[in-house]
Design a protein around this motif. Structure first.
Motif, short mmCIF file in Angstrom:
data_model
loop_
_atom_site.label_atom_id
_atom_site.label_comp_id
_atom_site.label_asym_id
_atom_site.label_seq_id
_atom_site.Cartn_x
_atom_site.Cartn_y
_atom_site.Cartn_z
N GLU A 1 1.03 -1.23 -0.29
CA GLU A 1 0.13 -0.26 -0.22
C GLU A 1 0.81 1.17 -0.16
O GLU A 1 1.87 1.15 0.54
CB GLU A 1 -0.83 -0.09 1.28
N ILE A 2 0.47 2.42 -0.71
CA ILE A 2 1.03 3.56 -0.62
C ILE A 2 0.31 4.40 0.40
O ILE A 2 -1.00 4.69 0.25
CB ILE A 2 0.84 4.27 -2.11
N ILE A 3 1.10 4.96 1.09
CA ILE A 3 0.62 5.49 2.50
C ILE A 3 0.96 7.04 2.70
O ILE A 3 2.30 7.21 2.33
CB ILE A 3 0.63 4.57 3.72
N ASN A 4 0.10 7.78 2.88
CA ASN A 4 0.55 9.24 3.30
C ASN A 4 -0.06 9.53 4.54
O ASN A 4 -1.13 9.55 5.07
CB ASN A 4 -0.02 10.47 2.20
N GLU A 5 0.84 9.89 5.63
CA GLU A 5 0.61 10.12 6.90
C GLU A 5 1.40 11.58 7.58
O GLU A 5 2.31 11.86 6.74
CB GLU A 5 0.95 9.25 7.90
N GLU A 6 0.83 12.12 8.36
CA GLU A 6 1.61 13.24 9.04
C GLU A 6 1.79 12.88 10.49
O GLU A 6 0.87 12.50 11.29
CB GLU A 6 0.72 14.48 8.88
#
Length: 402
Positions: A117-122
């Motif tokens: 999975e490609i994940i974007n988090e902060e």
């Protein structure tokens, strides 16, 4: 053996090779290969450390295999402490305080459970305050199988600070606009309302969800005003040439049908191509002023009608007895036109016999002191003819001033 090695090395470039010469040749090739690999590792390391974003690579077992200098700086973790360790252990080695460690652990577990999975988090740090955007991507080998993951860490603290300041500024602006004691609205290039502040809603009688997206014409602007001026065409011209309508007065209409007058200040919002994107309109109710102006105009018209149609000769003087206006009967009686007498002093002998000039000055003083007089005397026409007259005079006060 050394001699054979030299001969065999030369043989590999076309000279005859002695039996068993492959051993030193392979040894030489392996030394060369090791040197090339070592050199490539040095270059790759330099490249990774020159990247501003943090990079952390983990293998399929979830262990850290690469962490560049930027990642060390961002996370506060040293590569010697964390290499070949589980990614989850990174929270134990960081010298910075995480805002939400539980959220970080959820992210790590998510990477483990869904490595493709490609994940974007902060992720946020509290001390010092920093905001880090983390992008996780799968790494695939030449057979397209997942061999690990790459974490890209981007320090977005400055951007977040700018965004926070912008949001605060927008909040203050919105509060100012919403609480302004003026109508504030925006309309697009099609004349549709895109913003309608609270004051405008109360003034015109429309709720926000009732008016947004509607055309100003037919809602708050009638197609024609009561004097049959084409307001629909005027709105189109405002959108096309807002600079020509920097300030503009026009009739508007409330939801209940009541006609009102608004003084508008209009400003075009220009996009990067120099085209008008929308119009900002700020309006103030001037209905009472327009009514007062209308009443004054009516009064002036009535006064002018009485003045011009009076059967008596009338002259309008300033406080210094200079002539401002005369009516047609004055011209008929004395023979002077307005152009001939305007600005002249009434007591300069123009209509006075020589022995009555002082008398005229005394009458002016009586009018100023008592406000009214009535007097019978002799006056002179333009042709010199003397004739008896009855003179009445009174003061005219405008805003308490003579």
């Amino acid at each position: 053996m050394a001699y054979i090695g030299v001969i065999d090395y030369v043989a590999c470039f076309g000279i005859e090779v002695y039996p068993f010469g492959y051993i030193p040749i392979l040894f030489f090739i392996s030394i060369q290969g090791y040197a090339i690999i070592a050199y490539q590792k040095i270059n790759v390391g330099e490249i990774l450390n020159s990247i501003q974003d943090g990079l952390i690579a983990i293998n399929r077992d979830g262990k850290i295999t690469i962490i560049n200098d930027s990642a060390e700086r961002i996370t506060g973790v040293k590569s010697l402490d964390i290499l070949d360790r589980e990614l989850a252990e990174i929270t134990s080695f960081t010298k910075y305080k995480l805002e939400d460690p539980e959220r970080v652990m959820k992210l790590i577990n998510r990477i483990k459970s869904t490595p493709d999975e490609i994940i974007n988090e902060e992720v946020n740090y509290l001390d010092p305050v920093r905001h880090i955007k983390i992008t996780v991507m799968p790494v695939r080998d030449r057979f397209d199988a997942i061999s690990g993951n790459m974490l890209i860490l981007n320090d977005i603290t400055e951007r977040k600070q700018v965004e926070d300041k912008l949001r605060e500024s927008e909040k203050k602006y919105r509060e100012l606009v919403e609480n302004a004691n003026s109508i504030v609205l925006r309309m697009d290039i099609n004349g549709r309302i895109t913003f309608f502040n609270e004051f405008a809603q109360k003034f015109f009688g429309y709720a926000k969800d009732e008016i947004l997206g509607k055309s100003v014409v037919g809602t708050i602007v009638p197609k024609m005003d009561t004097s049959y001026h084409d307001l629909e065409t005027m709105i189109k011209d405002i959108i096309k040439n807002p600079e020509l309508y920097a300030t503009n007065e026009n009739e508007n209409i409330r939801r209940n049908g009541e006609r009102v007058w608004i003084l508008w200040t209009n400003k075009g919002a220009i996009d990067k191509d120099g085209q008008v994107r929308e119009i900002l309109c700020i309006g103030n109710d001037i209905t009472e002023r327009k009514k007062a102006e209308g009443a004054l105009l009516k009064s002036q018209q009535e006064f002018a009608s009485l003045f011009n149609n009076s059967p008596e000769a009338l002259v309008y003087l300033d406080p210094k007895s200079n002539i401002l206006n005369i009516n047609p009967r004055f011209t008929e009686l004395f023979g002077y036109t307005l152009d001939e007498v305007k600005g002249r002093n009434i007591d300069d002998g123009m209509i006075h016999p020589s022995n009555k000039i002082e008398e005229g000055e005394d009458l002016d003083k009586i009018a100023l002191s008592k406000g009214y007089f009535n007097y019978e005397t002799i006056r002179k026409k333009k042709d010199g003819t003397l004739f008896p007259v009855s003179i009445s005079g009174s003061n005219i006060l405008i805003d308490g001033q003579l």
